[in-house]
Structures are given as C-alpha cells and as structure tokens.
Design a protein around this motif. Structure first.
Motif, PDB file in Angstrom:
ATOM      1  N   LYS B  23       1.950 -33.946  -2.849  1.00  0.00           N
ATOM      2  CA  LYS B  23       1.801 -33.088  -4.024  1.00  0.00           C
ATOM      3  C   LYS B  23       3.037 -32.215  -4.114  1.00  0.00           C
ATOM      4  O   LYS B  23       3.389 -31.514  -3.154  1.00  0.00           O
ATOM      5  N   ILE B  24       3.695 -32.255  -5.266  1.00  0.00           N
ATOM      6  CA  ILE B  24       4.870 -31.407  -5.449  1.00  0.00           C
ATOM      7  C   ILE B  24       4.409 -29.984  -5.765  1.00  0.00           C
ATOM      8  O   ILE B  24       3.490 -29.783  -6.564  1.00  0.00           O
ATOM      9  N   THR B  29       1.492 -22.070  -9.499  1.00  0.00           N
ATOM     10  CA  THR B  29       0.469 -21.334 -10.263  1.00  0.00           C
ATOM     11  C   THR B  29      -0.647 -22.256 -10.747  1.00  0.00           C
ATOM     12  O   THR B  29      -1.731 -21.786 -11.077  1.00  0.00           O
ATOM     13  N   ASP B  30      -0.391 -23.544 -10.790  1.00  0.00           N
ATOM     14  CA  ASP B  30      -1.488 -24.495 -11.003  1.00  0.00           C
ATOM     15  C   ASP B  30      -1.952 -25.087  -9.682  1.00  0.00           C
ATOM     16  O   ASP B  30      -3.146 -25.145  -9.409  1.00  0.00           O
ATOM     17  N   VAL B  31      -1.008 -25.482  -8.853  1.00  0.00           N
ATOM     18  CA  VAL B  31      -1.364 -26.164  -7.604  1.00  0.00           C
ATOM     19  C   VAL B  31      -2.261 -25.299  -6.728  1.00  0.00           C
ATOM     20  O   VAL B  31      -3.284 -25.755  -6.224  1.00  0.00           O
ATOM     21  N   THR B 105       6.815 -22.555 -13.657  1.00  0.00           N
ATOM     22  CA  THR B 105       8.022 -23.233 -14.136  1.00  0.00           C
ATOM     23  C   THR B 105       7.695 -24.140 -15.309  1.00  0.00           C
ATOM     24  O   THR B 105       6.546 -24.543 -15.496  1.00  0.00           O
ATOM     25  N   ASP B 118       1.356 -24.451 -22.744  1.00  0.00           N
ATOM     26  CA  ASP B 118       1.925 -23.836 -23.948  1.00  0.00           C
ATOM     27  C   ASP B 118       3.334 -24.291 -24.296  1.00  0.00           C
ATOM     28  O   ASP B 118       3.749 -24.209 -25.445  1.00  0.00           O
TER      29      ASP B 118
HETATM   30  C1  FAD Z   1      -3.472 -16.552 -14.237  1.00  0.00           C
HETATM   31  C2  FAD Z   1      -2.837 -17.775 -14.827  1.00  0.00           C
HETATM   32  C3  FAD Z   1      -2.603 -17.805 -16.184  1.00  0.00           C
HETATM   33  C4  FAD Z   1      -2.011 -18.926 -16.764  1.00  0.00           C
HETATM   34  N1  FAD Z   1      -1.788 -18.907 -18.096  1.00  0.00           N
HETATM   35  C5  FAD Z   1      -1.213 -19.981 -18.686  1.00  0.00           C
HETATM   36  C6  FAD Z   1      -0.955 -19.985 -20.082  1.00  0.00           C
HETATM   37  O1  FAD Z   1      -1.234 -19.028 -20.801  1.00  0.00           O
HETATM   38  N2  FAD Z   1      -0.385 -21.084 -20.627  1.00  0.00           N
HETATM   39  C7  FAD Z   1      -0.055 -22.177 -19.871  1.00  0.00           C
HETATM   40  O2  FAD Z   1       0.463 -23.136 -20.415  1.00  0.00           O
HETATM   41  N3  FAD Z   1      -0.290 -22.187 -18.552  1.00  0.00           N
HETATM   42  C8  FAD Z   1      -0.859 -21.132 -17.931  1.00  0.00           C
HETATM   43  N4  FAD Z   1      -1.095 -21.155 -16.584  1.00  0.00           N
HETATM   44  C9  FAD Z   1      -0.792 -22.365 -15.828  1.00  0.00           C
HETATM   45  C10 FAD Z   1       0.562 -22.377 -15.106  1.00  0.00           C
HETATM   46  O3  FAD Z   1       1.026 -21.094 -14.836  1.00  0.00           O
HETATM   47  C11 FAD Z   1       1.643 -23.108 -15.877  1.00  0.00           C
HETATM   48  O4  FAD Z   1       1.218 -24.421 -16.164  1.00  0.00           O
HETATM   49  C12 FAD Z   1       2.967 -23.147 -15.077  1.00  0.00           C
HETATM   50  O5  FAD Z   1       3.998 -23.473 -15.932  1.00  0.00           O
HETATM   51  C13 FAD Z   1       2.907 -24.139 -13.945  1.00  0.00           C
HETATM   52  O6  FAD Z   1       4.147 -24.101 -13.272  1.00  0.00           O
HETATM   53  P1  FAD Z   1       4.253 -24.039 -11.681  1.00  0.00           P
HETATM   54  O7  FAD Z   1       5.698 -24.113 -11.364  1.00  0.00           O
HETATM   55  O8  FAD Z   1       3.524 -22.914 -11.147  1.00  0.00           O
HETATM   56  O9  FAD Z   1       3.522 -25.420 -11.323  1.00  0.00           O
HETATM   57  P2  FAD Z   1       2.861 -25.901  -9.969  1.00  0.00           P
HETATM   58  O10 FAD Z   1       1.527 -25.280  -9.830  1.00  0.00           O
HETATM   59  O11 FAD Z   1       3.780 -25.773  -8.841  1.00  0.00           O
HETATM   60  O12 FAD Z   1       2.684 -27.428 -10.341  1.00  0.00           O
HETATM   61  C14 FAD Z   1       1.915 -27.859 -11.420  1.00  0.00           C
HETATM   62  C15 FAD Z   1       1.818 -29.381 -11.423  1.00  0.00           C
HETATM   63  O13 FAD Z   1       3.066 -29.952 -11.701  1.00  0.00           O
HETATM   64  C16 FAD Z   1       3.535 -30.727 -10.622  1.00  0.00           C
HETATM   65  N5  FAD Z   1       4.981 -30.463 -10.574  1.00  0.00           N
HETATM   66  C17 FAD Z   1       5.563 -29.248 -10.581  1.00  0.00           C
HETATM   67  N6  FAD Z   1       6.898 -29.373 -10.660  1.00  0.00           N
HETATM   68  C18 FAD Z   1       7.145 -30.682 -10.704  1.00  0.00           C
HETATM   69  C19 FAD Z   1       8.337 -31.452 -10.800  1.00  0.00           C
HETATM   70  N7  FAD Z   1       9.525 -30.868 -10.899  1.00  0.00           N
HETATM   71  N8  FAD Z   1       8.229 -32.784 -10.809  1.00  0.00           N
HETATM   72  C20 FAD Z   1       7.034 -33.395 -10.746  1.00  0.00           C
HETATM   73  N9  FAD Z   1       5.888 -32.737 -10.653  1.00  0.00           N
HETATM   74  C21 FAD Z   1       5.927 -31.391 -10.636  1.00  0.00           C
HETATM   75  C22 FAD Z   1       2.745 -30.287  -9.438  1.00  0.00           C
HETATM   76  O14 FAD Z   1       2.630 -31.313  -8.481  1.00  0.00           O
HETATM   77  C23 FAD Z   1       1.435 -29.977 -10.079  1.00  0.00           C
HETATM   78  O15 FAD Z   1       0.700 -31.125 -10.343  1.00  0.00           O
HETATM   79  C24 FAD Z   1      -1.668 -20.050 -15.967  1.00  0.00           C
HETATM   80  C25 FAD Z   1      -1.910 -20.005 -14.593  1.00  0.00           C
HETATM   81  C26 FAD Z   1      -2.489 -18.894 -14.021  1.00  0.00           C
HETATM   82  C27 FAD Z   1      -2.733 -18.867 -12.552  1.00  0.00           C
END
Ligand code: FAD
Lengths: 760, 281
Positions: B23-24, B29-31, B105, B118
């Motif tokens: 799992k990457i 924030t989602d993972v 991200t 979004d």
């Molecule tokens: C309190 C809260 C509020 C939120 N509100 C919103 C909102 O209003 N709108 C919204 O759209 N989202 C929201 N989110 C969701 C989340 O923050 C976003 O989707 C964010 O952009 C995910 O990015 P991350 O880097 O944290 O992803 P991660 O959690 O690190 O990864 C998310 C997924 O993508 C995969 N992944 C990540 N990077 C890569 C890569 N480079 N290549 C291949 N796979 C990859 C991971 O394996 C995983 O499946 C919220 C989350 C929380 C906790």
C-alpha cells in the motif's frame, strides 16, 4: 464583601487543559493494565442461542466474562432496574453487551473479540413509536410504555369554547448524538486492601457506585468511584458509565489486574445513549388578539430498549411542553415507548429541547394564522410574576421571560426585520439567490430535580480547612467543561471572604467527598452552590468562635473580609494564621451539611401538579439566517440571546454555556441526522455524523439579565441545559421567514427544503 | 506488516516492483483512516512522503506539471496555479481543513479514487494527463479513462502515480469550481463541479463540464457539452442545457444526500456558471 462572584475569573482547570498537561484516562499509564473490550449484539432483537469461543484462539491468554460471572445483580440501578449489565437470554438492541474481554495488548484484544461468535435466533424488531403502540411484540410490560404522564390544568372544553381559532401542528425530532470529544472511558484498578477503584470519564460517581455495589454484591467500602478529567459529556456520561464501570470492574475482578476500557468512536455511537426522538402534537385555542385559551399537547418519545433515564426525561419534557406561556386550560399527555433501538438517556436539556422545539415552532404557526407578529404573540402570553405555569406553580420571583424577550427583540430590531424580510422574500421568490430571515424563540428551563426530588436525594456537600488557609470544597459534583469547579469555589470564596485562589474542589471520589447528587439537571450551581453558602456560613461561625476565644473579642462583631478577621475597624489576624492556629490547637475543621428545599415547595408526582422546580431560568433567542434559494443551504449569520439566570456568578462562563449550547442546537436543527436503520446507526463516526465546526459558528450576542432568586447562591439559578433548548426553533422559524417553507421535522436539511419546495 | 521507507524515487520504484501489492502511503489522510477502520490490511506499506522529487509544481513550456506529492497547501500557495488554474486552488481550499490540506496530496486524492475527491472534476475538466511510473518506465494516461469504475483506476500493481500535466488553458477562458458539502468546513462533497468556457461574440467556442459525486467516477458531461458547443449563449440555451444535463449523470441516495438533491444542484451549478458567463461576455 463580594470579590469573585460576578467577575470573569479564569477557569481553574483551564491552564492545564490549554497546555496539554491534563491527563485523561487514555493518557494514564497504569502499571500492568490490561485492555478491555465488549462483544455486543449485532441484531436489534432476538434470542442468544450460543456463544462460540473459537477454539483456534488461545483463550488462556485473555479473560472473558458473561452474565454468569456477575456475583450480584445483573442490572443497572436507576429509577427502574430493567437494563442488564450483560445480556442473558435475549438481546434487545444493536450494541447490547454480551461478552466482555480483557487482554494484555490491544492486538490480542481485537483478535479475541473477532474469535467470539454469537448465534442468534433473530426476531422481528419493534423500531418505531407506531410499531410499539401496536403491541404485537412486547418489549416492556404489557404495553411497551416506559413512562407516561398527564398534566391537567383547568378545563379544555371551556378553553376551546373561548377560542376564536384552533390551530393544530405536529413536530418531530430525531436521534441526537452527544459527540463529546472523549469517548466513554473507564478503568478499574484493584486496591491493596482487596477493594477496587473504578475511575474514568463520568458525571455521577455515586450513580456508578450504587450500581457497582449491587453488581459486585459488596459493601460500599469495597469500591470507590473517582472522576478523572473529562473530555465532554452533555448528559452522555450520566447513566452509561454505570454499565461501563461494571464492565471494567468485572474484568478487573476476574483477571486480578487493572483494566482500562476506552470505546472507539464507532463502538461509542453504537452502544451509548442518544437523545430521545420525539413526536409532539399541539392543538391550541386562541382569541383573535392572540390570547391563548386552551392548549392540548401530546408528547411521544422513543425510549429505546431500556428505561435508563426515560421516566425523568419525559417528565421534564412534558412539564416544559406548554412553554413559558400563560394559559388557564391545558392538558399535556406524554408517553415514552420502548423500542428495539439503543436506549435513549440523558442529554443536555433532558426532554426539554424536544418540547420547546414543538411549542416554539407552533407559536409561529399560530402567529401566522392570526396575522400577528411572532414577537407580539409571545409578549402577550409570556409568563409573568404571579402567573401560574401549566403545573399550577405560582411564579413568586425571578421571572425574567418578558425582559428576555424585550431585550433580544430590541437588540436586533426583530419586529422591523421580520416584517421587512417577509415582504421582500414574498416579492422576490424565485428571483433572488440569497434570502434572509429572522426567527424567535422564548423558553425556560427548570433548575434542579423535579418536584421534591432534591429532598429525596439527600444532597450533601462540605468544606474542610487545610493548612495555610486553604479551603477544600467537598462535593461529588464533577467538572465536565461547564466550569463547576471554578464557580463553586467562587461562591465559597466570597461567602467566606477569602480570595478565590485559596479555595479548590476535591477530586470527586466517593471515598473523599459526600454524595452531592449527580451533576445533572442544571442543579450544581443553584443547589450545591446554595448548600455551600450554608456550609461556608457554619464554617465561618466555627472560626469566629475560635477567634473570639483566642483574641478575647466579641464574636458577633467579627467579620472575615479580604482574608482578614476584623472587629469593627480593628484587624485581628489574617485567615492563614488563624487557620494554622485552629488546626494546631483545635484540630480538624470540616463542615458537611445537607440541602433543604425552599419550604413552600409542594409537588404531587402522580398528577404532576405543583412546584415543579424551585425556580426557572428564562431565555429568548433570535436567529438570523441566509438561505441560498437555489441550493437551500442555510447559514446562521447571527444569534442574539438574552438569558435571565438570577445571578451570573461568572459572566464569561455563562456566555460560554449559552454559545456552546446554542451551537449544539444549531447542529441538531440543521445537520445532525443520526440515521438508525433497522436498529443500526448508519453514521457511526464523525465523518458522517455531521456536527458544526468553527466555520459554522454565527456571530454571537449574549445579554445577561439578573433577577435574583432568594434560594440560589447570591441569587443564582441554573444555566447548564437551558442553552440547548431554544436555538433550534429560533433557526427553523427564521428559515420559514426567509423561505416560506415550514419544516416541522428537524434537522432541516437542504434535501428536505428542496422536497418541500417541490411540493408547493 | 512491513514498513518500507525509500529515500528516493528509484528506490521506491524498485521496492514497488518487489512488493507490487504494497500500500502506497503519501500524506496518509485516507490511508490512515482506512487502516484504523480495519478495512485495509496490507502486507507492506511503502512510504513515499519523503520523495521530494515528486513535490514540484512547474512550468514546462506546453504544460504545467504537478508532482503527485504536491499537497493541497502547496497547490493553494503556488503562484503558477494561481495565475493559470486558480480553480484547482479553489478546489484544494475546500478540502478538509488546514491540517488535512497540509498533509493530503493531489496524488493521494486521485488514487484514493473516491467519486467525492474534490480535485478530480478539476483535473477532468482540464483534461489532465496522469504520469504513471514503474521500474520499467513511465506512461501518460489521459484523465478521462483513468478511472475504470467505482474506486478503480488503470494503475497496475508495481506502478505508481508520479505527476500530472495540464496543458495551458487558452486565454480569455472563464472557469469555476463549485462544491456543496454538509457544513462549512471539513466536509465531503455532496456534489461538486468544475466548469470552463470560452465565449466569443456570444458564441460558445470552448466548453468543459465535469462533475463529481454524481456517478461512480468523476464525469465529463459529454452530451451537455456537445449541446452547448457552438451555440449562442442565451437564457433559452441555458434552460435547455440544464434540462439536458439529467441524462448525463446517475447520482444516488446515500448517507450524505439524496439523488434528487444532487441532480437539482447539478442544474443549479450549470445555470449559475452559464448565467455568470452570459453576464460577463
Ligand atoms: C478530516 C478529513 C477531511 C477530508 N476532507 C476531504 C475533502 O473535503 N475533499 C476531498 O477530496 N478529500 C478529503 N479528504 C480525503 C483526503 O484528505 C484526500 O483524498 C487527500 O488528497 C489524500 O491524499 P493523501 O496524500 O493523504 O493520500 P494517502 O492517504 O496517502 O493515499 C490515498 C490513496 O492513494 C494511494 N496513493 C497515494 N499516493 C499515491 C501515488 N503517488 N501513487 C499511487 N497511489 C498513491 C494510496 O495508496 C491510497 O490508496 C479528507 C480526509 C480527512 C481525514
């Protein structure tokens, strides 16, 4: 000499909380502690056929308990005793505990939980009030009724005959989640003497003790219950900790170790109590000029599977059902039904937000039918000094309703704005994006237990002298963010005549403090605060005797002012020296007294007639909203609140209570939509159970009005629950003013507004 | 569970080829939410948070490129984005609250593949290309077609997303991002949309409409776009376009909202955008 009361003394707990020093249960490192968990019912109703402990798991590495491990009685001890600690033959709601597990690590705990499988013979559950009335399946007694009341004042027939118009309405509210930041959390730690300390996030240490003594079948000296710093409660930790406390106690007994049990948010939402959903029907007779002549009110609550606090929640709800209005002919009937949902229990407001929502939405409907401004209708009928309430309680003093109404209305030009918005919005319908609206609610909340409850409770509190002139307040009242452990010392400090910094509240531990009754019912400041002024008077008396003797001065001439004993203009000695002298020469100085109700209180619980509460606090809210007429999104721009509470011991804390409670009401009115489908909560965490954020906060204006109450400390009445009572109807009435859409079932979501609009 | 902590992209790609099922973890924030919820039980986690080479937002001549690890805050603060694709910053500003924006991200938002992500309608409306990389090399995938179904993408085991590229938007274009949530912050979209339009002499010469949360994947509204393209923008055209829109979307009832409300808001969004375009043209 008043020094602290009336000032915005900072909360005594605030420094440690703001700097992260406060240790909540989860922060405590308890040596050798195991982690507890609960295996609970996954069906709303059925018989337990078998509990399978999967043999592939090493059960020797953990401890498990079922109801068979309970040495005493298998039930919580409240007014009714229908709720088992652990299910025996039947489960009656999703989330009902069946097996307890304790394990050395969280990982092993979670493995153990997943290796316990319950086999059920599921039955068709009763989920709604309608189904409960049907009585096809009986959950409680012969009729599925957990509690019922009928209050009669005057003669309805006469009242309706006097009426020019009769207006009917039906109002509904849903399940409401407390959403405290800290989830339910308790621990049990074996004591060296073989007893048990049970501690955690709880409102009422003596409630928990009562259940523990019965569940463990032991003497009260074998257990002590201690409140730890608590991350919010709102009533959610009034009754539930009696269950959770029993769980940790059973696990600690069986394992011989400390056991900590902290719910995940999901477990918390599935297992712990909610606010009762309600259906309230009003049929009201009015004269052309708006005078109320008859009120027929029917209140129905959905109580869930067990009674918990339902009888008293319903009682308080129905007592407030006619609102702060004068009417000679009233009949209010109220029933709380049992269903196969998670039990509903205490929640800030305790049944009143539901009935106030109904009457206050209904008052606007009446105003509309008569073509009267909602302010005028309320002003005309508002309770005043010398009036009687629907329980025929004579209002003798401290009745600030009219003044609250007047203050909020003037504060935001209510009448003018209401008319103007109404005119503009009717003209603009369909043309303008954003429409503004303004809405009003007038309400009250009785302080303390209902009727003679306060004398039945045998409330006690006390003071104890420490060295160097420090005074320890001995009370079972808990600090849960409301400021009790600041306000009570303020009252004591001023009554004694010493600085606030010399007074503090002892940790509420049943081994250290007397039973001051539960910290509920807006009673702490008003009842326990009053009792502490009496303790302080006796305490001072004892010191005066000592000073008089030691310094050979006339006792009656003595005063304690700014921590100095004076006689006339002569300073005798300071409090610190006197305290140390007293302790070394006389010994302990400890005063414990018992609360006595004001002598005039008369109450008949059977008819619900008489002095329902020693006093009411009163308030009025004006909500100003903007509604996007395309998307139906509602923004609450401003809330103006006027509150009459006798005396504001700490005005900034009063404002905090008013704003916080109103914000909870805002969430309940607009977004908090706990959907329980087939007994299963659908919004199991705060991602889908939507509560307001800092961005949703309106502009606040809080006006404090003081009409002292003779039996309150420095004139103070209760303020804990009142703030949640009025916000919802004020907002819903404002939405109507803005849109012409009358939604009678909260939350008023954009989806509902769209549906309603499509119907027009 | 293994925790793999590469210090550069090459190392990450090598580990990814060795542990194709890992799992990457980007901002997490989602993972982390999924790990805690118990639904996600990976054998290994590949932490790419430290890979600075994936954090750039650059002007590359014909394109603007955005590294997969650019956080929402990076995007909000990027002068380049501000100048040329301000609606992307607008979308990022509605994500969660500041803490989530600092950590979340754009790569994670896309790869989480939620229909409520979004940034997705924005990338869709701008016809972004996604850079998908493995140890064997990289390929560019058009955003349309990137999602193959609910929470599914074309990215294969052993591959990761390294960046996005967006062609310079033409001059004189209007664009907007509109979102409805259930409160004013930290709110997942009930429905959101990104619009782009170029209008010359009252005629629509360029149009792009993308919606999120109204179908299992983010959607380009092909039929509505085709209807609008080349037409003179009038109130009548707007009414007709709003009526057409219904056949392009398949919203559902869920815990956040209703299909009816979502459908209604799609119409509202489109009408608002086109009316504003009409006013300024
Ligand atoms: C309190 C809260 C509020 C939120 N509100 C919103 C909102 O209003 N709108 C919204 O759209 N989202 C929201 N989110 C969701 C989340 O923050 C976003 O989707 C964010 O952009 C995910 O990015 P991350 O880097 O944290 O992803 P991660 O959690 O690190 O990864 C998310 C997924 O993508 C995969 N992944 C990540 N990077 C890569 C890569 N480079 N290549 C291949 N796979 C990859 C991971 O394996 C995983 O499946 C919220 C989350 C929380 C906790």
């Amino acid at each position: 000499m008043v020094q602290s009361v009336g000032t915005n003394a900072p909360r005594l707990d605030c420094h440690d909380k703001l700097t992260g020093r406060t240790k909540y249960l989860d922060d405590l490192d308890i040596p050798h502690c195991w982690f507890g968990g609960v295996v609970y019912s996954s069906i709303p109703y059925g018989r337990i056929i078998k509990i399978n402990f999967d043999p592939s798991f090493d059960w020797g590495s953990v401890v498990t308990c079922t109801f068979k491990d309970i040495p005493g009685k298998n039930n919580t001890v409240f007014l009714t005793q229908d709720q088992p600690i652990l299910a025996e033959e039947y489960v009656k709601h999703v989330g009902e505990a069946i097996v307890l597990v304790a394990a050395p690590t969280k990982e092993i705990l979670s493995q153990a939980r997943s290796h316990i499988h319950i086999e059920y013979a599921a039955s068709v559950p009763v989920l709604t009030i309608e189904q409960a009335k049907d009585k096809a399946t009986l959950i409680s007694g012969k009729d599925n009724i957990l509690a019922q009341y009928c209050i009669n004042k005057g003669d309805l027939d006469v009242g309706f005959k006097e009426a020019a118009v009769v207006i009917e309405g039906e109002y509904q509210t849903g399940f409401h989640e407390h959403a405290y930041i800290e989830t339910q959390a308790m621990a049990a730690v074996p004591r060296t003497d073989g007893g048990l300390t049970v501690m955690g996030s709880l409102q009422c240490p003596y409630y928990v003790l009562k259940t523990l003594v019965s569940v463990l079948n032991c003497g009260a000296d074998r257990v002590n219950v201690r409140q730890l710093p608590m991350g919010g409660s709102f009533g959610g930790k009034e009754d539930y900790p009696s269950l959770l406390g029993s769980y940790v106690a059973l696990l600690a007994k069986k394992s011989g170790r400390p056991v900590k049990l902290i719910y995940s948010r999901e477990d918390d939402i599935i297992m712990s109590t909610k606010r009762h959903p309600s259906i309230v029907k009003h049929k009201t007779g009015v004269k052309k000029d708006g005078t109320l002549t008859a009120m027929e009110i029917n209140v129905e609550f959905n109580g869930g599977a067990y009674a918990t606090m339902s009888p008293v929640v319903l009682s308080r709800g129905v007592i407030h059902a006619a609102g702060p209005y004068r009417c000679d002919h009233v009949r209010s009937t109220a029933v709380c039904y049992a269903t196969h949902n998670v039990p509903c229990g205490a929640f800030r407001g305790f049944g009143v937000p539901q009935t106030i929502f109904a009457i206050e939405a209904h008052m606007d409907k009446i105003a509309e039918a008569l073509g009267i401004n909602p302010l005028k209708l309320r002003a005309k009928n508002c309770l005043k000094l010398g009036d009687t309430t629907q329980t025929k309680q004579l209002l003798r003093e401290s009745v600030g309703a009219a003044q609250c109404l007047d203050t909020v209305a003037k504060g935001c030009s209510f009448e003018k704005k209401w008319q103007a918005y109404r005119r503009q919005n009717q003209a603009a319908r369909g043309k303008k994006n954003i429409q503004k609206g303004i809405g009003l609610a007038l309400y009250m909340h009785g302080g303390a237990f209902t009727g003679s409850g306060e004398s039945v409770m045998k409330t006690e509190a006390g003071l104890m002298l420490q060295k160097d002139g420090v005074v320890r307040v001995l009370t079972g009242c808990t600090e849960m963010g409301q400021g009790a452990h600041t306000v009570l010392p303020q009252i004591v400090a001023d009554t004694l005549g010493i600085p606030l910094k010399c007074v503090y509240c002892e940790v509420p531990d049943t081994d250290l403090v007397p039973d001051s009754g539960p910290t509920v019912a807006s009673r702490t400041t008003m009842i326990v605060g009053w009792l502490l002024t009496q303790c302080a008077a006796s305490f001072k008396e004892r010191l005066f005797e000592f000073i008089a003797r030691t310094y050979r001065v006339e006792k009656t001439a003595l005063k304690l002012v700014r921590a100095s004993f004076v006689s006339g203009s002569k300073r005798i000695t300071d409090f610190k020296t006197a305290a140390n002298d007293y302790l070394s020469k006389v010994g302990e100085l400890k005063v414990i007294e018992r609360y006595k109700l004001p002598p005039y209180i008369q109450w008949d619980p059977a008819t619900h007639i008489g002095d329902a509460y020693p006093a009411y606090s009163w308030a009025a809210d004006v909500a100003e909203v903007s509604v996007d007429m395309d998307t139906f999104e509602v923004t609450v721009d401003k809330m103006t609140i006027a509150v009459e509470l006798g005396r504001a011991i700490n005005p900034v804390l009063v404002k905090g209570q008013m704003e916080g409670g109103t914000l909870q009401a805002l969430g309940w009115a607009l977004m908090e939509d706990m959907q329980i489908i087939n007994g299963h909560p659908q919004n199991k965490n705060l991602q889908t159970y939507i509560i307001p954020t800092a961005r949703d906060i309106p502009d606040w204006r809080v006006h404090i009005i003081e009409e002292p109450f003779s039996y309150g400390p420095m004139g103070a009445k209760g303020i804990g629950e009142l703030p949640l009572d009025g916000g919802a109807p004020a907002i819903v009435n404002a939405i109507y003013n803005a849109t012409g859409l009358r939604i009678t079932e909260i939350p008023v979501t954009p989806e509902k507004l769209l549906r309603q609009c499509a119907k027009l | 569970m293994r925790f793999l902590n590469p210090s550069n992209l090459h190392e990450a790609l090598t580990l990814l080829s060795k542990f194709p099922d890992c799992k990457i973890l980007a901002g997490g924030t989602d993972v982390c939410v999924q790990l805690r919820g118990g639904g996600l039980k990976p054998k290994a986690i590949l932490n790419i948070w430290g890979l600075n080479e994936l954090k750039n937002i650059r002007d590359e001549g014909r394109y603007i490129t955005i590294g997969a690890l650019s956080t929402h805050t990076d995007i909000i603060r990027s002068p380049l984005i501000h100048k040329h694709i301000p609606v992307l910053a607008k979308a990022c500003r509605t994500i969660g609250a500041v803490q989530v924006q600092n950590r979340g991200t754009i790569g994670g938002n896309v790869m989480n593949a939620s229909p409520a992500g979004d940034t997705l309608p924005v990338l869709m409306a701008y016809a972004a290309d996604v850079e998908v990389t493995s140890i064997a090399g990289q390929r560019w995938v058009p955003f349309e077609g990137f999602f193959t179904g609910y929470r599914a993408t074309v990215v294969r085991p052993g591959e990761m997303v390294t960046g996005f590229r967006i062609a310079w938007p033409p001059r004189g274009e209007r664009a907007d991002f509109i979102k409805i949530g259930s409160r004013k912050a930290i709110t997942i979209s009930k429905v959101m949309a990104c619009f782009r339009a170029r209008i010359e002499h009252k005629k629509i010469v360029g149009i792009s409409i993308a919606f999120g949360s109204v179908a299992p994947v983010p959607l380009r509204l092909k039929q509505t776009e085709a209807f609008l393209m080349g037409r003179v923008l009038t109130h009548k055209t707007i009414d007709e376009a709003v009526n057409k829109l219904a056949s392009d979307i398949t919203p559902i009832n869920d815990i956040r909202s209703t299909a009816d409300y979502r459908r209604h808001c799609c119409g509202v969004f489109l009408r608002r955008f086109l009316l504003e375009s009409l006013c300024v043209s």
